[in-house]
Design a protein around this motif. Structure first.
Motif, PDB file in Angstrom:
ATOM      1  N   THR A   1       0.845  -1.194   0.000  1.00  0.00           N
ATOM      2  CA  THR A   1       0.000   0.000   0.000  1.00  0.00           C
ATOM      3  C   THR A   1       0.885   1.251   0.000  1.00  0.00           C
ATOM      4  N   PRO A   2       0.284   2.446   0.026  1.00  0.00           N
ATOM      5  CA  PRO A   2       1.100   3.661   0.155  1.00  0.00           C
ATOM      6  C   PRO A   2       2.004   3.662   1.391  1.00  0.00           C
ATOM      7  N   VAL A   3       1.618   2.950   2.421  1.00  0.00           N
ATOM      8  CA  VAL A   3       2.455   2.865   3.629  1.00  0.00           C
ATOM      9  C   VAL A   3       3.817   2.267   3.283  1.00  0.00           C
ATOM     10  N   THR A   4       3.834   1.297   2.384  1.00  0.00           N
ATOM     11  CA  THR A   4       5.078   0.613   2.002  1.00  0.00           C
ATOM     12  C   THR A   4       6.072   1.605   1.413  1.00  0.00           C
ATOM     13  N   TYR A   5       5.606   2.458   0.493  1.00  0.00           N
ATOM     14  CA  TYR A   5       6.496   3.433  -0.140  1.00  0.00           C
ATOM     15  C   TYR A   5       6.946   4.497   0.850  1.00  0.00           C
TER      16      TYR A   5
ATOM     17  N   ARG B   1       7.374   3.980   4.133  1.00  0.00           N
ATOM     18  CA  ARG B   1       8.315   3.347   5.065  1.00  0.00           C
ATOM     19  C   ARG B   1       9.700   3.150   4.448  1.00  0.00           C
ATOM     20  N   TYR B   2       9.736   2.665   3.213  1.00  0.00           N
ATOM     21  CA  TYR B   2      11.011   2.291   2.602  1.00  0.00           C
ATOM     22  C   TYR B   2      11.677   3.421   1.823  1.00  0.00           C
ATOM     23  N   CYS B   3      10.873   4.373   1.354  1.00  0.00           N
ATOM     24  CA  CYS B   3      11.417   5.405   0.462  1.00  0.00           C
ATOM     25  C   CYS B   3      11.130   6.829   0.920  1.00  0.00           C
ATOM     26  N   ASN B   4      10.514   7.002   2.076  1.00  0.00           N
ATOM     27  CA  ASN B   4      10.113   8.346   2.545  1.00  0.00           C
ATOM     28  C   ASN B   4       9.251   9.056   1.502  1.00  0.00           C
ATOM     29  N   ALA B   5       8.442   8.293   0.768  1.00  0.00           N
ATOM     30  CA  ALA B   5       7.656   8.862  -0.332  1.00  0.00           C
ATOM     31  C   ALA B   5       6.510   9.716   0.188  1.00  0.00           C
ATOM     32  N   TYR B   6       6.376  10.897  -0.386  1.00  0.00           N
ATOM     33  CA  TYR B   6       5.305  11.819  -0.011  1.00  0.00           C
ATOM     34  C   TYR B   6       3.944  11.179  -0.278  1.00  0.00           C
ATOM     35  N   LYS B   7       3.131  11.075   0.767  1.00  0.00           N
ATOM     36  CA  LYS B   7       1.812  10.442   0.716  1.00  0.00           C
ATOM     37  C   LYS B   7       1.861   9.036   0.107  1.00  0.00           C
ATOM     38  N   GLY B   8       3.039   8.424   0.210  1.00  0.00           N
ATOM     39  CA  GLY B   8       3.181   7.043  -0.233  1.00  0.00           C
ATOM     40  C   GLY B   8       3.044   6.851  -1.727  1.00  0.00           C
ATOM     41  N   TYR B   9       3.371   7.908  -2.513  1.00  0.00           N
ATOM     42  CA  TYR B   9       3.246   7.799  -3.967  1.00  0.00           C
ATOM     43  C   TYR B   9       4.611   7.582  -4.583  1.00  0.00           C
TER      44      TYR B   9
END
Length: 500
Positions: free
Chosen positions: A423-427, A429-437
């Motif tokens: 899910t967006p949580v994965t991105y 957690r692993y990539c510091n992705a803004y809003k998990g995108y």
């Protein structure tokens, strides 16, 4: 003379590209990556003997003859003996018992669209005209825009004359406006199956045009393998990569210049220059104070209508069969699976049968993607506070999807198993992705004429930005190009030639 040292925050495609070009330009280069492997969002992982690929559907720049192709070769993403897989179709859309396919043979696509909806013939031919223009478009990647001369712009304008006409003809329109030109519901649907309704109207013609040009192949081995090839290239030139190295702060000296980075373990790494190839949301407010963010980038974060982001719910399934019933990528309805309005009523099902190494012999892996609006990020982050509830909801959705696939593809009934869900949580957690995108902001008709943010940071002269967020809507080509540009920008600061 001692080489100047460039420290790169983030070991994704942009950071790896910056690292290779830094070494080629005569700098010392070190990459610090929070995850255990390089690649950032261009990655994959293994589950129960299967490989889950998490990025490349096809890669722009695989065909020789473009600046972008040269970048991929320079950084080791593409190698002389590497096989490039060419699909015969981009995807298939199904709706209400009808289906249409976007073939590499654009004449075949045009004929089948007209056969499907004769009343849309005029608009279909116009759309295919746009696609044929997109077939010849090239992405500029020689030097940063601010370093281009008047002559450079004249040459670029000449080479993109037809493309600019396309942009002008579709100016002020988005994909929803393009959809409304057609009467047949499947044709409307198949456009938004690939491009969000808010994306600019030329997005689909440009992407399909790239596909039919043969420039959008798939490097054998997939996403993680490509990142690892880039890592090997970087290290072969003398570069240093530190994984599991979470950068928490850029240290600013009394003279206003950055002195280096601080890691979560308390270690300080000195640097002459720092390139932030990580998510800009992490750079500003975490690595350095948010006040350093320029006004254009700030507008992108605050104007949600003009610069939306999205998200994805994804599932990987193992299939105990070597029958490829999907044959590429297919888009289906999934309105009975929606958790909320922010979840799409369509889903993409992709077969990886073209990569036999991704599954044990006689078996295969398929993956499903369901698009999400950005509000979904808050839902999944809140749910993640209770890991059991988070896992339970993922499994609930995945089981509904499994049932849907088995109903559509009876060859797979009783042979599918859930391997993983993310899910967006994965991105985040692993990539510091803004809003998990895993991409950048979407450029809409409300922001199409706005400028892109600066890669330089006012007040800190030796810190440079890289990455896909500098040039929305992002993606791997943008990440690589911005990685190269970051070194050219440093070379200019050094009063050296930007030719690498």
């Amino acid at each position: 003379m001692k080489k100047k040292k460039i420290v790169i925050v983030g070991g994704g495609i942009s950071g790896l590209t910056a690292g290779v070009y830094a070494l080629k330009a005569g700098f010392e280069a070190e990459i610090y990556e929070k995850h255990s492997i390089v690649g950032g969002e261009c990655t994959g992982w293994d589950r129960e003997g299967y490989h889950v690929d998490n990025c490349i559907h096809w890669l722009i720049g695989t065909k020789e003859g473009s600046c972008l192709h040269n970048i991929w070769k320079d950084v080791g993403a593409l190698e002389n003996d590497l096989e490039i897989i060419q699909a015969d179709k981009m995807y298939t859309s199904e709706l209400n018992g009808e289906k249409i396919t976007f073939w590499k043979d654009v004449e075949r696509t045009e004929k089948e669209l007209i056969d499907l909806s004769p009343e849309d013939e005029m608009e279909i031919k116009k759309l295919m005209k746009y696609v044929r223009i997109g077939e010849h478009a090239k992405i500029p990647a020689d030097k940063p825009p601010e370093m281009m001369s008047a002559i450079d712009y004249i040459k670029l304008g000449g080479s993109m004359k037809d493309t600019m006409k396309l942009f002008k003809e579709l100016e002020g329109k988005d994909t929803k406006d393009l959809m409304n030109c057609f009467k047949h519901p499947l044709i409307k649907c198949m456009l938004s199956d690939f491009c969000t309704k808010a994306s600019l109207a030329y997005s689909f013609p440009m992407m399909y045009g790239n596909f039919i040009s043969g420039d959008g192949g798939i490097p054998r081995g997939g996403s993680r393998a490509m990142a690892f090839r880039m890592q090997r290239k970087f290290e072969s030139l003398g570069g240093k990569i530190c994984t599991n190295a979470d950068v928490v702060k850029i240290e600013i000296g009394d003279n206003g210049e950055a002195t280096g980075i601080n890691l979560a373990n308390g270690e300080h790494i000195s640097a002459d220059y720092i390139i932030c190839s990580c998510d800009t949301d992490y750079t500003f407010g975490h690595l350095i104070d948010e006040s350093y963010m320029d006004s254009i980038l700030r507008e992108m974060y605050t104007n949600r209508k003009a610069y939306p982001v999205y998200g994805m719910f994804q599932i990987a399934f193992s299939v105990n069969s070597d029958i490829d019933a999907i044959c590429g990528e297919i888009m289906l309805e999934c309105n009975n699976i929606q958790v909320a309005d922010w979840m799409s009523d369509r889903m993409s099902i992709k077969s990886y049968a073209y990569e036999p190494s991704f599954a044990p012999k006689g078996k295969q892996i398929i993956q499903v993607l369901i698009g999400l609006q950005e509000e979904a990020y808050d839902y999944w982050m809140e749910l993640y506070k209770n890991k059991d509830e988070y896992q339970s909801k993922k499994e609930e959705i995945a089981n509904k999807v499994l049932k849907k696939i088995e109903e559509r593809f009876i060859e797979y009934k009783g042979k599918m198993k859930i391997l993983d869900t993310w899910t967006p949580v994965t991105y985040h957690r692993y990539c510091n992705a803004y809003k998990g995108y895993n991409q950048s902001f979407m450029i809409t008709k409300y922001s199409a004429k706005n400028k892109h943010p600066s890669a330089n940071i006012k007040g800190i002269d030796n810190v440079v930005l890289a990455g896909q967020w500098l040039n929305p809507p992002g993606g791997l080509p943008v990440a690589a190009i911005q990685g190269k540009y970051s070194i050219q920008r440093i070379l200019k600061k050094e009063k050296r030639s930007i030719k690498i």
